[in-house]
Each structure stands twice: as C-alpha cells, then as structure tokens.
Design a protein around this motif. Sequence first.
Motif, PDB file in Angstrom:
ATOM      1  N   GLN A   7      -9.556   6.223 -32.144  1.00  0.00           N
ATOM      2  CA  GLN A   7      -8.410   5.282 -31.569  1.00  0.00           C
ATOM      3  C   GLN A   7      -7.675   5.672 -30.374  1.00  0.00           C
ATOM      4  O   GLN A   7      -7.691   5.227 -29.486  1.00  0.00           O
ATOM      5  CB  GLN A   7      -7.810   4.645 -32.516  1.00  0.00           C
ATOM      6  N   THR A   8      -6.913   6.722 -31.059  1.00  0.00           N
ATOM      7  CA  THR A   8      -6.153   7.585 -29.913  1.00  0.00           C
ATOM      8  C   THR A   8      -6.129   8.973 -29.767  1.00  0.00           C
ATOM      9  O   THR A   8      -6.722   9.713 -30.947  1.00  0.00           O
ATOM     10  CB  THR A   8      -4.641   7.097 -30.110  1.00  0.00           C
ATOM     11  N   GLY A   9      -5.724   9.459 -28.784  1.00  0.00           N
ATOM     12  CA  GLY A   9      -5.794  10.923 -28.845  1.00  0.00           C
ATOM     13  C   GLY A   9      -6.943  11.625 -28.306  1.00  0.00           C
ATOM     14  O   GLY A   9      -7.591  10.970 -27.588  1.00  0.00           O
ATOM     15  N   GLU A  10      -7.051  12.824 -28.237  1.00  0.00           N
ATOM     16  CA  GLU A  10      -8.179  13.747 -27.690  1.00  0.00           C
ATOM     17  C   GLU A  10      -8.675  14.987 -28.616  1.00  0.00           C
ATOM     18  O   GLU A  10      -8.015  15.092 -29.383  1.00  0.00           O
ATOM     19  CB  GLU A  10      -7.894  14.239 -26.213  1.00  0.00           C
ATOM     20  N   GLY A  11      -9.783  15.122 -28.267  1.00  0.00           N
ATOM     21  CA  GLY A  11     -10.531  16.472 -29.043  1.00  0.00           C
ATOM     22  C   GLY A  11     -11.733  16.705 -28.647  1.00  0.00           C
ATOM     23  O   GLY A  11     -12.220  16.002 -27.725  1.00  0.00           O
ATOM     24  N   TRP A  12     -12.102  17.850 -29.372  1.00  0.00           N
ATOM     25  CA  TRP A  12     -13.241  18.344 -28.892  1.00  0.00           C
ATOM     26  C   TRP A  12     -14.271  18.462 -30.088  1.00  0.00           C
ATOM     27  O   TRP A  12     -13.657  18.421 -31.172  1.00  0.00           O
ATOM     28  CB  TRP A  12     -13.086  19.809 -28.570  1.00  0.00           C
ATOM     29  N   PHE A  13     -15.366  18.262 -29.815  1.00  0.00           N
ATOM     30  CA  PHE A  13     -16.441  18.177 -30.980  1.00  0.00           C
ATOM     31  C   PHE A  13     -17.670  18.762 -30.545  1.00  0.00           C
ATOM     32  O   PHE A  13     -18.010  18.830 -29.207  1.00  0.00           O
ATOM     33  CB  PHE A  13     -16.594  16.876 -31.441  1.00  0.00           C
ATOM     34  N   LEU A  14     -18.700  19.387 -31.446  1.00  0.00           N
ATOM     35  CA  LEU A  14     -19.807  19.888 -31.073  1.00  0.00           C
ATOM     36  C   LEU A  14     -21.001  19.073 -31.768  1.00  0.00           C
ATOM     37  O   LEU A  14     -20.978  18.786 -33.285  1.00  0.00           O
ATOM     38  CB  LEU A  14     -19.882  21.171 -31.744  1.00  0.00           C
ATOM     39  N   VAL A  15     -21.768  18.561 -31.045  1.00  0.00           N
ATOM     40  CA  VAL A  15     -22.915  17.715 -31.857  1.00  0.00           C
ATOM     41  C   VAL A  15     -23.756  18.480 -32.040  1.00  0.00           C
ATOM     42  O   VAL A  15     -24.670  19.381 -31.297  1.00  0.00           O
ATOM     43  CB  VAL A  15     -23.451  16.618 -30.746  1.00  0.00           C
ATOM     44  N   ILE A  16     -24.379  18.476 -33.226  1.00  0.00           N
ATOM     45  CA  ILE A  16     -25.429  19.334 -33.970  1.00  0.00           C
ATOM     46  C   ILE A  16     -26.806  18.775 -33.993  1.00  0.00           C
ATOM     47  O   ILE A  16     -27.821  19.067 -33.298  1.00  0.00           O
ATOM     48  CB  ILE A  16     -24.877  19.928 -35.299  1.00  0.00           C
ATOM     49  N   VAL A  17     -26.768  17.400 -34.374  1.00  0.00           N
ATOM     50  CA  VAL A  17     -27.998  16.776 -34.743  1.00  0.00           C
ATOM     51  C   VAL A  17     -27.628  15.199 -34.171  1.00  0.00           C
ATOM     52  O   VAL A  17     -26.597  14.979 -34.437  1.00  0.00           O
ATOM     53  CB  VAL A  17     -28.626  16.936 -36.095  1.00  0.00           C
ATOM     54  N   VAL A  18     -28.671  14.666 -33.709  1.00  0.00           N
ATOM     55  CA  VAL A  18     -28.442  13.323 -33.359  1.00  0.00           C
ATOM     56  C   VAL A  18     -29.743  12.243 -33.558  1.00  0.00           C
ATOM     57  O   VAL A  18     -30.918  12.982 -33.934  1.00  0.00           O
ATOM     58  CB  VAL A  18     -28.091  12.861 -31.823  1.00  0.00           C
ATOM     59  N   GLY A  19     -30.015  11.241 -33.722  1.00  0.00           N
ATOM     60  CA  GLY A  19     -30.874  10.236 -33.845  1.00  0.00           C
ATOM     61  C   GLY A  19     -31.668  10.610 -35.261  1.00  0.00           C
ATOM     62  O   GLY A  19     -30.812  10.481 -36.472  1.00  0.00           O
ATOM     63  N   LYS A  20     -32.969  10.808 -35.211  1.00  0.00           N
ATOM     64  CA  LYS A  20     -33.643  10.909 -36.325  1.00  0.00           C
ATOM     65  C   LYS A  20     -33.680  12.032 -37.304  1.00  0.00           C
ATOM     66  O   LYS A  20     -33.710  12.408 -38.258  1.00  0.00           O
ATOM     67  CB  LYS A  20     -35.450  10.783 -36.203  1.00  0.00           C
ATOM     68  N   ASN A  21     -32.867  13.068 -36.407  1.00  0.00           N
ATOM     69  CA  ASN A  21     -32.579  14.437 -37.386  1.00  0.00           C
ATOM     70  C   ASN A  21     -31.234  14.398 -38.004  1.00  0.00           C
ATOM     71  O   ASN A  21     -30.893  15.227 -38.921  1.00  0.00           O
ATOM     72  CB  ASN A  21     -32.669  15.469 -36.401  1.00  0.00           C
ATOM     73  N   SER A  22     -30.273  13.212 -37.757  1.00  0.00           N
ATOM     74  CA  SER A  22     -28.935  13.187 -38.499  1.00  0.00           C
ATOM     75  C   SER A  22     -29.471  12.750 -40.135  1.00  0.00           C
ATOM     76  O   SER A  22     -30.473  12.262 -40.327  1.00  0.00           O
ATOM     77  CB  SER A  22     -28.348  12.273 -37.743  1.00  0.00           C
ATOM     78  N   CYS A  23     -28.412  12.636 -40.653  1.00  0.00           N
ATOM     79  CA  CYS A  23     -28.420  12.148 -42.048  1.00  0.00           C
ATOM     80  C   CYS A  23     -29.003  10.835 -42.154  1.00  0.00           C
ATOM     81  O   CYS A  23     -29.810  10.470 -42.981  1.00  0.00           O
ATOM     82  CB  CYS A  23     -27.182  12.509 -42.955  1.00  0.00           C
TER      83      CYS A  23
END
Length: 138
Positions: A7-23
Amino acid sequence: LSGTQIQTGEGWFLVIVVGKNSCVGKIMAKLNQEVEMTPLQEKLEQIANDIGLLGTYAAAITVIVLFIRFFIEQGMVGYDWENHLGDYLEQWFRYLIVGVTIIVVAVPEGLPLAVIISLAYSVRKMLADMNFVKRLAA
C-alpha cells in the motif's frame, strides 16, 4: 507470497520463481491434470457404446419391419388416402414411438449390463490364472 500488494512505502525484493514454477503455479498444474481412464473404464465405455448401438439397430429394424407390415396389410385391403390419411399418420407415429422407446430403454440399461459382463469376464480370467476369487451373490 504470490499476489502480495504494498500500500505505501518502498522496499527491495528478489524474485526467485514466477508463473508455473511458483507454489500457486505448481498447485494449478496439479489441479489441471487430465485424469486418464483405467483399462476397466475403457472396456466399460466400449461395451456401453456397443449396447447403445445394438439398441439403435434393433429400434431401426423394428420400425422398418412395422412399416413394411403396414404397407403389406394396407396393400391387401387397399389404400384410402382421402378418408384415412389421419389414421395412417397416427399409425406411423406409433411405429416411430415404438422405435424411440426401444432406444430409451436400451441405452440406460446398457451400463449395468456392461458392468456385469466386465466383472464376469474379469472373475473368469482371474480364476484361469489360479487366483483366489470370492464369489459374490447377486
């Protein structure tokens, strides 16, 4: 955390898996797998289709024989199309209703018959292989 929104603020993140490889993607892949038919289900479907075709053929033959009988009987007496056309049409519709009735009765009765035939075949095959088979009363 798939689908997380900030909603607010800022941050850093690392995407490891997306799409069909995610949970969520793995779960959806498992849910969308097509269920393969077992050999018994394939045999039952084939037997049910054969019984349905047999019922259809029996209905068609019955209707044809009834029409032939009608035309032979009326040919011997003589046709009176002007005065008895309604009676003739009524008789023809009765013949068609008989054919439809045969199909309606034969098709639903085909599945239990297919199960019984398949089970009898399986029991006989297991007995030939010297397996212990419990006989179930009908």
